[in-house]
Design an enzyme around this catalytic site. Structure first.
Site, PDB file in Angstrom:
ATOM      1  N   ALA A 134      48.963  12.391   8.605  1.00 58.19           N
ATOM      2  CA  ALA A 134      48.968  13.098   9.889  1.00 58.19           C
ATOM      3  C   ALA A 134      50.322  13.728  10.200  1.00 58.19           C
ATOM      4  O   ALA A 134      50.566  14.158  11.330  1.00 58.19           O
ATOM      5  CB  ALA A 134      48.577  12.140  11.013  1.00 58.19           C
ATOM      6  N   HIS A 186      54.137   8.025   2.301  1.00 57.87           N
ATOM      7  CA  HIS A 186      53.703   9.418   2.230  1.00 57.87           C
ATOM      8  C   HIS A 186      54.071   9.977   0.859  1.00 57.87           C
ATOM      9  O   HIS A 186      54.819  10.941   0.727  1.00 57.87           O
ATOM     10  CB  HIS A 186      54.324  10.233   3.365  1.00 57.87           C
ATOM     11  CG  HIS A 186      53.736   9.897   4.699  1.00 57.87           C
ATOM     12  ND1 HIS A 186      52.566  10.456   5.165  1.00 57.87           N
ATOM     13  CD2 HIS A 186      54.135   9.020   5.651  1.00 57.87           C
ATOM     14  CE1 HIS A 186      52.281   9.954   6.357  1.00 57.87           C
ATOM     15  NE2 HIS A 186      53.211   9.070   6.663  1.00 57.87           N
ATOM     16  N   ASP A 262      51.942   1.645  14.448  1.00 53.20           N
ATOM     17  CA  ASP A 262      51.880   3.089  14.211  1.00 53.20           C
ATOM     18  C   ASP A 262      51.250   3.768  15.434  1.00 53.20           C
ATOM     19  O   ASP A 262      50.491   4.724  15.321  1.00 53.20           O
ATOM     20  CB  ASP A 262      51.082   3.399  12.948  1.00 53.20           C
ATOM     21  CG  ASP A 262      51.335   4.811  12.414  1.00 53.20           C
ATOM     22  OD1 ASP A 262      52.247   5.489  12.916  1.00 53.20           O
ATOM     23  OD2 ASP A 262      50.589   5.234  11.510  1.00 53.20           O
ATOM     24  N   ALA A 296      45.272   9.615  12.511  1.00 54.04           N
ATOM     25  CA  ALA A 296      46.578  10.119  12.958  1.00 54.04           C
ATOM     26  C   ALA A 296      47.246   9.064  13.820  1.00 54.04           C
ATOM     27  O   ALA A 296      47.295   9.156  15.041  1.00 54.04           O
ATOM     28  CB  ALA A 296      46.401  11.421  13.732  1.00 54.04           C
ATOM     29  N   GLY A 297      47.767   8.030  13.174  1.00 52.77           N
ATOM     30  CA  GLY A 297      48.329   6.918  13.930  1.00 52.77           C
ATOM     31  C   GLY A 297      47.221   6.102  14.567  1.00 52.77           C
ATOM     32  O   GLY A 297      46.047   6.211  14.203  1.00 52.77           O
TER      33      GLY A 297
END
Length: 371
Positions: A134, A186, A262, A296-297
């Site tokens: 994300a 990542h 997160d 996304a988190g």
């Protein structure tokens, strides 16, 4: 600060004590008998939660700069987090500078009813553009000169990097020598890339399993490197990011696995649209996603993380270590994450159903209803 005493089942480094803990800003004493909580029906007193990966909460995002970090620290304090690392997104340089300047200022003085900001977790931009998750696509290779400049804005306690990027292994070594915790994340790197990064001084993995090459029996990937070799790694136990079976695998393989949220600006907020760095994300049914469905988190808080871990079968003492002590140890913070004389009086009081009843941050009671 005057001395306070509370009673219950106290989790100390030596185990459970049924008795009383006395404290001002720091713990001054623990008195009682060694006794498991199953022998009574009193409250649990645990070390305060420590979250090393926090992007937002309460509609605010760390990348907004300004007073956003204070509002986020307050939201998480009401869920038992007594200290945290404010975490940046991959972004243009000016956005990162603005966010780090605010984090640096917030770390110098704790506000009432808010978690202590321990510094920054720089999650990017030194990541692989092919494994953004994300993260917005502002990934780039790191230089020591840039990191040294960023360190003047805020203390960078954790930096996420993709080790397969040219020049990053040497950077990992230099940062590790300076006491920075370098995490692998990542990344499209291989098992071999992960092993090489650990040999150069990398010390952890960013949201294990997510945004990294997975485990296959002929290509173990970055997940395989973590499971085979890591002493520490962070993991998001919201039961969306990682399957319970994978969580149990990591718990067996990685001795000091610790949990993070997160968390995003959508944490503690109703369903709807929120910002995550330069991305618009959608909160729906407990999750946060990009328009294409990518996670996304999260909206996780560490009190819920603790309950999730216990629900997976961990005993409460082990679950407590995963949301507190292990993270403190990872950063080398011997005065946090434990209830012992001389440690900061960061603690949470929970009822027998693991619901929060009280939070103390450096000895000060936190208003759980503070808006």
């Amino acid at each position: 600060m005057s001395s306070t005493t509370i009673k219950g089942n106290i989790l100390t480094p030596a185990g459970w004590v049924h008795g009383a803990i006395a404290f001002g800003e720091r713990v001054t004493g623990v008195k009682g008998s060694s006794s498991h909580p199953s022998r009574n029906d009193e409250d649990y007193i645990l070390p305060g939660f420590i979250d090393l990966h926090v992007h937002g909460g309460g509609g605010r995002d760390i990348m907004q700069g300004g007073d956003a970090v204070h509002a986020i620290a307050a939201i998480h304090a009401r869920h038992g987090t007594t200290s945290l690392l404010a975490t940046t997104m991959t972004a243009p340089a000016e956005d990162i500078d603005m966010a780090l300047s605010a984090i640096g200022a917030a770390a110098k003085q704790r506000r009432p009813n808010a978690a202590r900001v321990l510094g920054a977790h720089l999650e990017g931009p030194y990541i692989n553009s092919g494994k953004l998750g994300a993260q917005p696509n502002y990934a780039r290779a790191a230089t020591m000169a840039e990191i040294e400049r960023l360190q003047t804005l805020a203390q960078l306690r954790v930096i996420t990097v993709a080790p397969e990027i040219a020049g990053h292994l040497d950077l990992v070594r230099q940062l590790a020598e300076r006491g920075v915790r370098v995490q692998i994340g990542h990344t499209l790197g291989s098992y071999e890339d992960g092993v090489a990064a650990l040999e150069h001084g990398a010390s952890g993995f960013t949201h294990l399993f997510n945004a990294m090459s997975g485990l296959h029996h002929r290509e173990p990937g970055m997940v395989g490197a973590a499971l085979a070799h890591a002493q520490y790694a962070e993991l998001i136990p919201d039961l969306l990011h990682v399957h319970p079976g994978a969580i149990k695998t990591a718990l067996r393989a990685i001795p000091h696995l610790y949990c993070v949220t997160d968390s995003t600006s959508a944490t503690g907020m109703p369903d709807g649209e929120y910002m995550l760095g330069r991305h618009m994300v959608q909160k729906c049914m407990g999750g946060v996603r990009l328009p294409d469905g990518t996670l996304a988190g999260s909206t996780l808080t560490l009190d819920q993380a603790l309950r999730n871990l216990v629900g997976l079968g961990l005993d409460l003492a082990d679950a407590s270590r995963r949301v507190s002590t292990n993270a403190a140890d990872y950063l080398g913070l011997q005065e946090r994450g434990r209830l012992a004389p001389g440690a900061w009086a960061d603690m949470v009081v929970l009822d027998r159903d693991l619901n929060l009843k009280a939070v103390y941050i450096e000895g000060a009671s936190c208003d759980l209803n503070d808006a």
